[in-house]
Scaffold this motif. Structure first.
Motif, PDB file in Angstrom:
ATOM      1  N   PRO A  82       8.235  -3.581  -4.980  1.00  0.00           N
ATOM      2  CA  PRO A  82       8.929  -2.461  -5.638  1.00  0.00           C
ATOM      3  C   PRO A  82       8.868  -2.530  -7.160  1.00  0.00           C
ATOM      4  N   GLY A  83       8.839  -3.722  -7.705  1.00  0.00           N
ATOM      5  CA  GLY A  83       8.793  -3.856  -9.156  1.00  0.00           C
ATOM      6  C   GLY A  83       7.510  -3.333  -9.770  1.00  0.00           C
ATOM      7  N   VAL A  84       6.421  -3.360  -9.011  1.00  0.00           N
ATOM      8  CA  VAL A  84       5.156  -2.818  -9.498  1.00  0.00           C
ATOM      9  C   VAL A  84       5.281  -1.315  -9.705  1.00  0.00           C
ATOM     10  N   ASP A  88       5.120   0.798 -13.169  1.00  0.00           N
ATOM     11  CA  ASP A  88       4.105   1.836 -13.314  1.00  0.00           C
ATOM     12  C   ASP A  88       4.731   3.168 -13.729  1.00  0.00           C
ATOM     13  N   ARG A  89       5.891   3.464 -13.206  1.00  0.00           N
ATOM     14  CA  ARG A  89       6.519   4.762 -13.467  1.00  0.00           C
ATOM     15  C   ARG A  89       7.360   4.773 -14.725  1.00  0.00           C
ATOM     16  N   ASN A  90       7.679   3.607 -15.220  1.00  0.00           N
ATOM     17  CA  ASN A  90       8.581   3.554 -16.373  1.00  0.00           C
ATOM     18  C   ASN A  90       7.965   2.828 -17.552  1.00  0.00           C
ATOM     19  N   GLN A  91       6.644   2.936 -17.682  1.00  0.00           N
ATOM     20  CA  GLN A  91       5.996   2.293 -18.811  1.00  0.00           C
ATOM     21  C   GLN A  91       6.410   2.992 -20.104  1.00  0.00           C
ATOM     22  N   THR A 164       0.009  -1.992  -3.297  1.00  0.00           N
ATOM     23  CA  THR A 164       1.243  -1.250  -3.576  1.00  0.00           C
ATOM     24  C   THR A 164       0.942  -0.009  -4.408  1.00  0.00           C
ATOM     25  N   LEU A 165       0.133  -0.175  -5.445  1.00  0.00           N
ATOM     26  CA  LEU A 165      -0.214   0.960  -6.310  1.00  0.00           C
ATOM     27  C   LEU A 165      -1.118   1.959  -5.597  1.00  0.00           C
ATOM     28  N   ALA A 166      -1.970   1.474  -4.724  1.00  0.00           N
ATOM     29  CA  ALA A 166      -2.826   2.388  -3.960  1.00  0.00           C
ATOM     30  C   ALA A 166      -1.986   3.240  -3.023  1.00  0.00           C
ATOM     31  N   ARG A 170       0.722   6.267  -9.128  1.00  0.00           N
ATOM     32  CA  ARG A 170       0.306   7.544  -9.707  1.00  0.00           C
ATOM     33  C   ARG A 170      -1.178   7.814  -9.502  1.00  0.00           C
ATOM     34  N   ARG A 171      -1.963   6.736  -9.369  1.00  0.00           N
ATOM     35  CA  ARG A 171      -3.405   6.885  -9.242  1.00  0.00           C
ATOM     36  C   ARG A 171      -3.885   6.134  -8.004  1.00  0.00           C
ATOM     37  N   GLY A 172      -3.511   6.676  -6.858  1.00  0.00           N
ATOM     38  CA  GLY A 172      -3.795   5.995  -5.603  1.00  0.00           C
ATOM     39  C   GLY A 172      -5.267   5.743  -5.367  1.00  0.00           C
TER      40      GLY A 172
END
Length: 383
Positions: A82-84, A88-91, A164-166, A170-172
Motif C-alpha cells: 500500500p505504501g507504494v 505514487d499518488r502523493n508525490q 503493485t504499480l502495474a 497511474r501507469r499500469g
C-alpha cells in the motif's frame, strides 16, 4: 532508439526525486519502521483485487516465455504494498531553485564522500573512462546523486513494487512492462529474487536502473557472467551507467560545460535561475539529460564531477529567495533555530518542510502567530 533509464524525470528545476532511493524517508515514513528496515506500509498486505490481477497476469506472461518456476519463485513472497501506491499518488513536486538543488546535489558531504569514493574506486573508474569515453568523475557524480555512492540503493522488493504499480498505479501498462522485464532478469540468472531490491518505484542498484533499462544497457564488467548492479561491488553498475551515456551519444574528451566566466565559453549559454550564474553547455550536457531530463540534474552532475576532481564552488551569486534571504541567511536561520532546540532537519541553507515547521514552533514559543514564514525580523529575534 533512446531508452529512458528513469521512472520519473525532473522538469526544469522542479525536484521530484521522491521515487529514488537516495533520499531519506520522510518523518511520517520513519514512524512505523519494521525490523526488516522497511516502513510497515511497504510490507505486503492481503488484497483480493491484486491477487486476481496477478493470477491473470501470470497467464499472460507465460505466453511470453516466463516459466512457471520463475513465476512461483518471484511471487512466493511478493505482495501488494500500500505504501507504494500512497507514494505514487502523493508525490510532492518540490519547486526548488537551482541554488537549492545544488546545495543538495553538491553538498559538502556529497563532495567529500565523492572524493573518497573516487579514490577507492579510481582504477575501475579510469578503466571505464578508457573503455566508454565517459569522464570518470561524471560516472562517480551520477553514482553520488543516485544512491549516495551506494549507501542508499533502496531495499523494496522489485517484484512487489512493480506488480503493485502495474495493478493499481497511474501507469499500469508501463509498470507491467517493468514487471515483465524484472521477471526476465530473474529468469536469466543475473540476480536472485531476494537480491532484486531497489526503490519503491522499481529503480535498482547503485545508479538506479529500471528493469527495461537494465536489459538495454547493463554490463558485466567484472566478467563473472552476471550483470550485477546490486552488489556491494559497484563495478557493473558504474559500467552500465558509462555504457548508457556512451550509447546515448557521449563524446569522448568533451566537457559537459562550465560556469561562464570560469572557462572560455564554446557552447550554448543557459541561465536556469533568473539572476543566477550562467553556464556554457556542450552536447554532453544534453546526454546527461537523457539520464534524467532536467537542466538542474545535468548541472548537478557536472558541477559535482568538477568538485570531485578538485574544482571549487561556483563563482556566480544567486538572488535572494522569496523571503529576501540569501543562502547565508538561510544557514543562519537554521543554525539559530537548532541552537534554541527547534529541529530544522539539518543546516544546509535549503528551507524545506522541517525548517518551516521549526519556524512556526519558534513563533509559537514567543507568543507570536505561528505562520511558519521566515522574516528578517524573526531572524534578528533569534540572534
Amino acid at each position: 532508439m533512446i531508452v529512458n533509464r528513469r521512472v520519473f524525470t525532473l522538469a526544469g528545476v522542479a525536484i521530484g526525486l521522491s521515487a529514488c532511493s537516495n533520499l531519506p524517508l520522510s518523518p511520517t515514513q520513519h514512524s512505523a519502521v519494521t525490523p526488516t528496515g522497511l516502513p510497515a506500509d511497504l510490507r505486503p498486505v492481503p488484497n483480493s483485487g491484486y491477487s486476481a490481477w496477478v493470477s491473470s497476469y501470470r497467464e499472460r506472461v507465460m505466453t511470453k516465455g516466463i516459466s512457471e518456476s520463475t513465476l512461483n519463485s518471484a511471487f512466493r513472497s511478493a505482495g501488494y504494498l500500500p505504501g507504494v501506491i500512497d507514494r505514487d499518488r502523493n508525490q510532492a513536486e518540490f519547486k526548488r531553485s537551482l541554488e537549492d538543488y545544488l546545495s543538495i546535489a553538491a553538498s559538502d558531504e556529497r563532495i567529500s564522500k565523492g572524493r573518497l569514493a573516487f579514490k577507492r574506486h579510481q582504477l575501475t573508474l579510469r578503466a571505464l573512462q578508457n573503455t566508454y569515453g565517459v569522464d570518470a568523475e561524471i560516472i562517480c557524480a551520477i553514482w553520488g546523486l543516485e544512491s549516495f555512492y551506494g549507501e542508499r540503493r533502496g531495499n523494496v522488493p522489485t517484484i512487489s513494487a512493480t506488480s503493485t504499480l502495474a495493478y493499481d498505479g497511474r501507469r499500469g501498462s508501463f509498470f507491467e512492462k517493468q514487471l515483465t522485464a524484472a521477471l526476465e532478469i530473474l529468469q536469466a540468472g543475473d540476480i536472485t529474487v531476494g537480491g532484486m531490491i531497489g526503490s519503491w518505484a522499481g529503480a535498482m542498484g547503485h545508479t538506479q536502473f529500471i528493469p527495461t533499462s537494465y536489459q538495454a544497457f547493463a554490463v558485466d564488467f567484472t566478467g563473472d557472467g552476471r550483470r550485477d548492479i546490486w552488489s556491494d561491488d559497484p563495478s557493473d553498475a558504474l559500467a552500465s551507467t558509462a555504457a548508457y551515456l556512451q550509447l546515448n551519444g557521449w563524446s569522448r574528451g568533451l566537457r559537459w560545460g562550465s560556469e561562464i566566466g570560469t572557462r572560455a565559453s564554446n557552447g550554448k549559454a543557459i541561465q536556469p535561475q533568473e539572476g543566477g550564474p550562467r553556464f556554457s553547455i556542450s552536447n554532453n550536457f544534453n546526454v546527461l539529460k537523457k539520464y534524467n531530463n532536467s537542466d538542474a540534474y545535468a548541472i548537478g552532475v557536472g558541477h559535482l564531477a568538477d568538485r570531485i576532481a578538485g574544482g571549487g564552488p561556483l563563482q556566480g551569486t544567486f538572488p535572494p529567495d522569496e523571503f529576501g534571504f540569501t543562502k547565508k541567511d538561510r544557514i543562519a536561520l537554521q543554525e539559530r533555530l537548532t541552537n534554541k532546540g527547534f529541529d530544522t532537519g539539518g543546516v544546509d541553507g535549503v528551507i524545506g518542510t522541517q525548517t518551516l515547521e521549526a519556524v512556526g514552533a519558534y513563533q509559537q514559543s514567543i507568543s507570536q502567530p505561528s505562520t511558519g514564514i521566515p522574516s528578517r525580523a524573526l531572524l534578528q529575534s533569534l540572534s
